[in-house]
Design a protein around this motif. Structure first.
Motif, PDB file in Angstrom:
ATOM      1  N   THR A 212     -68.350 -43.527 -17.717  1.00  0.00           N
ATOM      2  CA  THR A 212     -69.692 -43.764 -18.498  1.00  0.00           C
ATOM      3  C   THR A 212     -70.536 -44.459 -17.586  1.00  0.00           C
ATOM      4  N   GLY A 213     -71.511 -44.198 -17.840  1.00  0.00           N
ATOM      5  CA  GLY A 213     -72.819 -45.190 -17.151  1.00  0.00           C
ATOM      6  C   GLY A 213     -73.176 -45.409 -15.320  1.00  0.00           C
TER       7      GLY A 213
ATOM      8  N   LYS B 138     -80.591 -49.403 -14.476  1.00  0.00           N
ATOM      9  CA  LYS B 138     -81.748 -49.098 -15.514  1.00  0.00           C
ATOM     10  C   LYS B 138     -80.932 -47.137 -15.281  1.00  0.00           C
ATOM     11  N   ASN B 139     -80.730 -46.929 -16.417  1.00  0.00           N
ATOM     12  CA  ASN B 139     -79.696 -45.580 -16.559  1.00  0.00           C
ATOM     13  C   ASN B 139     -80.480 -44.881 -18.030  1.00  0.00           C
ATOM     14  N   VAL B 140     -80.949 -43.770 -18.094  1.00  0.00           N
ATOM     15  CA  VAL B 140     -80.589 -43.395 -19.217  1.00  0.00           C
ATOM     16  C   VAL B 140     -80.509 -41.377 -19.128  1.00  0.00           C
ATOM     17  N   THR B 141     -79.681 -41.248 -18.734  1.00  0.00           N
ATOM     18  CA  THR B 141     -78.742 -40.059 -17.705  1.00  0.00           C
ATOM     19  C   THR B 141     -77.754 -40.058 -19.534  1.00  0.00           C
ATOM     20  N   GLY B 142     -78.072 -39.247 -20.605  1.00  0.00           N
ATOM     21  CA  GLY B 142     -76.668 -39.249 -20.810  1.00  0.00           C
ATOM     22  C   GLY B 142     -76.517 -40.282 -22.317  1.00  0.00           C
ATOM     23  N   TYR B 143     -75.694 -40.110 -23.127  1.00  0.00           N
ATOM     24  CA  TYR B 143     -75.422 -41.073 -24.154  1.00  0.00           C
ATOM     25  C   TYR B 143     -74.977 -42.400 -24.064  1.00  0.00           C
ATOM     26  N   ASP B 144     -74.959 -43.364 -24.393  1.00  0.00           N
ATOM     27  CA  ASP B 144     -74.833 -44.911 -24.458  1.00  0.00           C
ATOM     28  C   ASP B 144     -73.065 -45.069 -24.683  1.00  0.00           C
ATOM     29  N   LEU B 145     -72.805 -44.071 -23.465  1.00  0.00           N
ATOM     30  CA  LEU B 145     -71.201 -44.344 -24.242  1.00  0.00           C
ATOM     31  C   LEU B 145     -70.576 -45.208 -23.854  1.00  0.00           C
TER      32      LEU B 145
END
Lengths: 468, 468
Positions: free
Chosen positions: A185-186, A191-198
């Protein structure tokens, strides 16, 4: 879990665990079982085995075995939690991350550290400080607690009032979901908005969704100076009003700790409070950090905010030794109050800061009404108080009064739009109160998410929520 | 979605929408359809209706109708996104939150504001500032974008380098999940570990899990002064090295913006850059905020960090008018560069700050190799660059070269352990690149979560990830 509880490790399960981890990492001897039967919460329950995975791959193998053999897995860092988050459930295997303590990477120029789940919080901070950085989350157990446990609970501490909690310093995770799949994840950028915030879904999930094996942490520049004020008040509500004034002016303190009379007595016994003015019934420890000049200006502003009705004395800690004494005493409070009675029912509720004065008045009234020693201290700048009901577990009437007082306390907190837990988590101890705070549809959604990560329900079953 | 695409709103669906929202809130006239057929991304697709819910309850009713009639729902704030997040899909209904713009509560003493999804970001900030507070996230579209869109994308802006993004200022949400259930997440206190962190799972989920109707925002004290430096460099890698030096010393700037030669030309055309030294090929705008004395000290430290190879000029903005001009020009860049070519393929990739110099060198090489104008500017302090490939969409060869360059760009970003998007989101435009960054098992988990929130797949289908 769709199989009956196993009272001991079956031969096939033992073989599978040994195949996955190696013989030296699978323990079923009575001494080890006994050592891992409890965390700092009030309950005990012996596991059927304790295992010590060495790395991510072994953790993934462990989860596969646990699914095949329907073994409940209870993840454990240092076992320093208060709410039975690492309390074994009947028939469970404790997965201790104590052996996974490698710092995989430290990139000071990038302000990033990658660590395994078993590294202690203090070790991370100390390594960061060796290069002018620091890791802000500072739970009281930092010298021995493990980052994996901090991630499970979204641990915080005094510095949260300025710096936030564990969640705010994690860029990415590597983990094994309950179904055995590896999650990444992440990442390692801020800053990172790719995918859901698992990443943040796993943080605070108390080992019920996935086992975190590795974390990429964000570090920040270490402030060169910290200044410490001590303010004594005639009453708890007056001190709480001062907290509200501090939090309603621009100089954000890096600690704003509250202590009630019993907590003050405990730190005086520890020899750390020095002379206090007569009639002191509440004490605040307030800190500011930054460059020396910043700290001076911030302390001046904090002094102004701390002045008001009921202030008996306001002074800066004389020297680093006094500051160290104060903090040592403050950090020892959690243990020190145990001298008052054998059982500490320890809540870490949060209320909005402007409601704090009203809230401490309610605590005082409950202590009177239910004839119970209640010790309150904690992170007042976030409205996060540790409210400790001190009881004798063998005194049935006292226990009944304590539970009634607790329900009244939670009702008050929720009426004030607060929360049941600010940093300790829900674990086993508070799970039945969760429906008071979280509406049924939202709770049902959380349970459905749990099922997606952990379809066989092997990860820390029965924790975080009441059984459905 | 298990029904065929509807090319117009059926009579029963229209009646159900009108029953739920009222006739004045359901629009199917060609003018409205046309207006809502696109966001700021490059594509258009007319919806079959546009609806304007008035509050949470109407939004819940809308989602129920959408499930019954299998209508895809595309949530929309101001339509200011770049990636087709609010691009209608065939047969969809656009749910515009423009009418939900009530500030439900402002509690300055608690540093909390509760707003509906349609309030503009600037309005929130202005109201906060009226009481000495501010709302840090500052996307370029702040004057007109809506907080609901900011939440969908986890929007950020220049201040993120010091203050973080939208995610860091949300205490709780009210939302309607894709299955029509109301979710109440988080609360209004700054520490809260009760339940899973659905708040942050929803933030950045681009309207694919739930429609956020109300948000409880955290505000912080407004800094009384901001100081602005402008630094000119001979080359982009030298400017990028200066960025790494700035981010490797303790004075954290509240903005650290980068501009390449084309961006500089655009702001010069806007009359905002004043005289620049001959040979300037990269420009940094660097700001510090706080008390006046803090700002002076921070600027001194930032100057030291900015000095180095290739620095042509370093000066403080002469007066507030010059600062305002610089920022107006910086904020207009996103539109201004569109003069270079009709289509802007706009990426907002992120790389670790120490890799920035190497990254801008790669961008320059790609522009040469593929014979494309590439304009780069953005939030260098987070390693978050807006890389704009300027193309003529009718020139098939140019489009082919652009797509090849883009793939090379993404490969470079991911090799450097960066991410595809720092703040714009994935939307429709970038969805097919997501599997380059997120491993298959983690992506499968995200899709499974989507299914839990939105079992009929009605919320913004086909966005955020490639179709499975």
């Amino acid at each position: 879990m769709d199989r009956p509880i196993q009272h001991e490790l079956s031969a096939p399960a033992r073989r599978a665990l040994i195949d996955a981890l190696g013989e030296s990492r699978v323990h079923t001897d009575p001494e080890t079982i006994e050592l891992y039967a409890a965390d700092q919460g009030p309950r005990r329950c012996p596991p059927i085995a304790v295992v010590f995975p060495s790395d991510h791959e072994q953790t993934a193998a462990l989860v596969r075995v646990a699914n095949e053999h329907r073994l409940p897995l209870v993840a454990r860092g240092a076992g320093s939690g208060n709410v039975g988050g690492a309390l074994p459930v009947p028939g469970s295997v404790v997965a201790s991350f104590e052996c996974m303590r490698r710092v995989l990477e430290f990139a000071p120029e990038e302000r990033v550290m990658v660590v395994e789940a078993g590294v202690t919080t203090s070790e991370i901070d100390a390594l960061a400080r060796s290069r002018g950085l620091f890791y802000p989350p500072d739970p009281g157990s930092a010298p021995y607690c493990r980052i994996g446990g901090n991630l499970a609970m979204n641990a915080a501490g005094p510095r949260a009032v300025k710096y936030g909690g564990t969640r705010d310093y994690v860029l990415g995770l590597r983990a094994v979901a309950g179904d055995g799949r590896t999650l990444v994840t992440g990442g390692r950028v801020t800053k990172n908005v790719t995918g859901y915030d698992l990443t943040r879904l796993l943080i605070g999930s108390e080992g019920t969704l996935a086992l975190v094996t590795e974390a990429t942490l964000k570090l920040v520049p270490a402030p060169p100076r910290v200044g410490t004020l001590r303010a004594c008040y005639e009453s708890m509500p007056q001190a709480a009003d001062a907290v509200a004034r501090v939090m309603n002016q621009p100089a954000v303190p890096c600690a704003l700790e509250f202590m009630d009379p019993s907590a003050i007595a405990a730190i005086q016994q520890a020899g750390a409070a020095g002379e206090l003015p007569r009639g002191t019934r509440a004490l605040l420890m307030v800190e500011a950090d930054g460059d020396p000049a910043d700290v001076e200006r911030a302390l001046a502003r904090l002094r102004t905010a701390l002045e008001g009705p009921g202030l008996l004395e306001l002074r800066e800690a004389a020297d680093p030794a006094e500051v160290a004494d104060l903090w040592r005493a403050r950090r020892s409070l959690s243990h020190a109050v145990k001298k008052i009675a054998p059982l500490k029912i320890n809540e870490d509720v949060v209320v909005p800061v402007p409601r704090l004065a009203q809230f401490v008045a309610v605590i005082e009234a409950l202590a009177d009404e239910y004839r119970l020693p209640i010790v309150s201290f904690g992170h007042a700048g976030n409205g996060n108080l540790h409210v400790n009901l001190m009881v004798h577990p063998d005194d049935a009437d006292e226990m009944r009064r304590a539970h009634e007082a607790l329900e009244r306390l939670f009702e008050t907190v929720l009426d004030m739009k607060g929360t049941l837990s600010g940093e300790h988590g829900i674990g086993y101890e508070k799970r039945n109160f969760v429906p008071l705070e979280i509406p049924p549809d939202t709770l049902a959604m959380m349970r459905a998410l749990k099922h997606v990560f952990d379809p066989n329900g092997i990860l820390n079953p029965g924790k975080k929520f009441p059984e459905a």
